[in-house]
Design a protein around this motif. Sequence first.
Motif, PDB file in Angstrom:
ATOM      1  N   UNK A   1       6.630   6.866  -4.643  1.00 22.63           N
ATOM      2  CA  UNK A   1       7.664   6.144  -3.910  1.00 22.63           C
ATOM      3  C   UNK A   1       7.332   5.929  -2.434  1.00 22.63           C
ATOM      4  N   UNK A   2       6.419   6.702  -1.861  1.00 15.81           N
ATOM      5  CA  UNK A   2       6.213   6.702  -0.405  1.00 15.81           C
ATOM      6  C   UNK A   2       5.344   5.542   0.068  1.00 15.81           C
ATOM      7  N   UNK A   3       5.641   5.059   1.270  1.00 19.42           N
ATOM      8  CA  UNK A   3       4.761   4.112   1.963  1.00 19.42           C
ATOM      9  C   UNK A   3       3.471   4.821   2.376  1.00 19.42           C
ATOM     10  N   UNK A   4       2.390   4.049   2.479  1.00 15.65           N
ATOM     11  CA  UNK A   4       1.133   4.588   2.986  1.00 15.65           C
ATOM     12  C   UNK A   4       1.296   5.014   4.447  1.00 15.65           C
ATOM     13  N   UNK A   5       0.465   5.963   4.874  1.00 14.73           N
ATOM     14  CA  UNK A   5       0.600   6.581   6.197  1.00 14.73           C
ATOM     15  C   UNK A   5      -0.724   6.574   6.951  1.00 14.73           C
TER      16      UNK A   5
ATOM     17  N   UNK B   1       0.863  -1.192   0.000  1.00 14.03           N
ATOM     18  CA  UNK B   1       0.000   0.000   0.000  1.00 14.03           C
ATOM     19  C   UNK B   1       0.892   1.232   0.000  1.00 14.03           C
ATOM     20  N   UNK B   2       0.612   2.153  -0.915  1.00  9.69           N
ATOM     21  CA  UNK B   2       1.458   3.330  -1.049  1.00  9.69           C
ATOM     22  C   UNK B   2       0.672   4.624  -1.037  1.00  9.69           C
ATOM     23  N   UNK B   3       1.412   5.708  -1.068  1.00 10.23           N
ATOM     24  CA  UNK B   3       0.891   7.066  -1.166  1.00 10.23           C
ATOM     25  C   UNK B   3       1.389   7.649  -2.478  1.00 10.23           C
ATOM     26  N   UNK B   4       0.481   8.136  -3.317  1.00  4.71           N
ATOM     27  CA  UNK B   4       0.845   8.700  -4.614  1.00  4.71           C
ATOM     28  C   UNK B   4       0.392  10.164  -4.681  1.00  4.71           C
ATOM     29  N   UNK B   5       1.298  11.034  -5.059  1.00  3.16           N
ATOM     30  CA  UNK B   5       0.999  12.463  -5.150  1.00  3.16           C
ATOM     31  C   UNK B   5       1.122  12.901  -6.610  1.00  3.16           C
ATOM     32  N   UNK B   6       0.040  13.465  -7.141  1.00  2.00           N
ATOM     33  CA  UNK B   6       0.019  14.001  -8.503  1.00  2.00           C
ATOM     34  C   UNK B   6       0.143  15.522  -8.452  1.00  2.00           C
TER      35      UNK B   6
END
Length: 360
Positions: free
Chosen positions: A241-245, A134-139
């Motif tokens: 690239x970031x892990x989910x938070x 599970x990740x965090x995606x920023x557009x």
Amino acid sequence: MERGAAENFTRMGTLGIEEEFFVVDEDGRPTAGTDTLVYEADPPEILAGRLDHELFKFVIETQTPTIEDPSGAEAQLLAVRDALIDHAETHGFRIAAAGLHPTANWRELEHAEKPRYKSQLDRIQYPQHRNTTAGLHVHVGVDDADKAVWVANELRWYLPMVLALSANSPFWCGFDTGLHSARSTIFESLPNTGMPTAFDSYADFDRFERYMLETDSIADRGELWFDVRPHSGLGTVEVRVADAQRDPAVVLQFVEYVRALVVDLAERYADGESGSDYRRELLDESKWRAIRHGHDAELLSRDLETTRPLEAVVQAEADRLDVPGLVDLYDRESGASRQRRIRDSQGLDALPTSLLLERS
């Protein structure tokens, strides 16, 4: 086959935030809930058309509406999260967040039945069968296609720092991996993941995307799962690239930094700055250090000739872009360290409930 287009890159600085979460039971344990939440029940209005699932029936994804003004990011993010929590609880579920669920065993969990995922399981086999990440995606919107490709190229050096700060997945199937972001290593076993190569122009990226589609290397452009990519459908640069938070405040600090970084790089492109010529292998080394050591990582310097402690890299970036929240991310306990502390003091069984989301 669906393709993106250079014409989609029309807006500068807009935001979109995608978060992947875990559907869990009252004890925080993974449970198959996405059929109910995505297909069998109408979600709250803000989630309509912005709620989907991933490969496993316990991984769900939300998307914010397009955020035109960055000052509205917090309100939009919290509204989406609260709506998801309410939607889940209405149907007897809870929501949790981390890069990997610490006690999830992929062998015991159900895969989604969506044709896209069935196709991926058949083609990719073992690496996809175990992909519980599970990740965090920023557009961030970019107003020119060539600019977006240049920005994505330059962003690669910054990705290890973002990953080190976000590291939130030390456990895999109940086992302490010794890593800070085991999610990254699990996900990178899939094709077309990790640190991408540089592209000379949008036309160069477009040729690559077309080739991958025409040779059946990917089924759709969304299967280019790199850590950063120009999103040719949305007209954004997407940082993945970031892990989910669990903590929305942490998410918002990453969002603020990524947007500031993209805008800065876009301005440098407009000023005619030459692009960097980084070997991908050296960028991979820097990323590995982030995966292994988290906040204690020594990352490769901009000239790729020395190393610098994460703290120094973070402080320099916070000062350069006037983003003090970046220092706050470094100073606070990382997600990986928090999980290990809870495991050490309360045992592994205490971890699932510690990852539950709370209403704002």
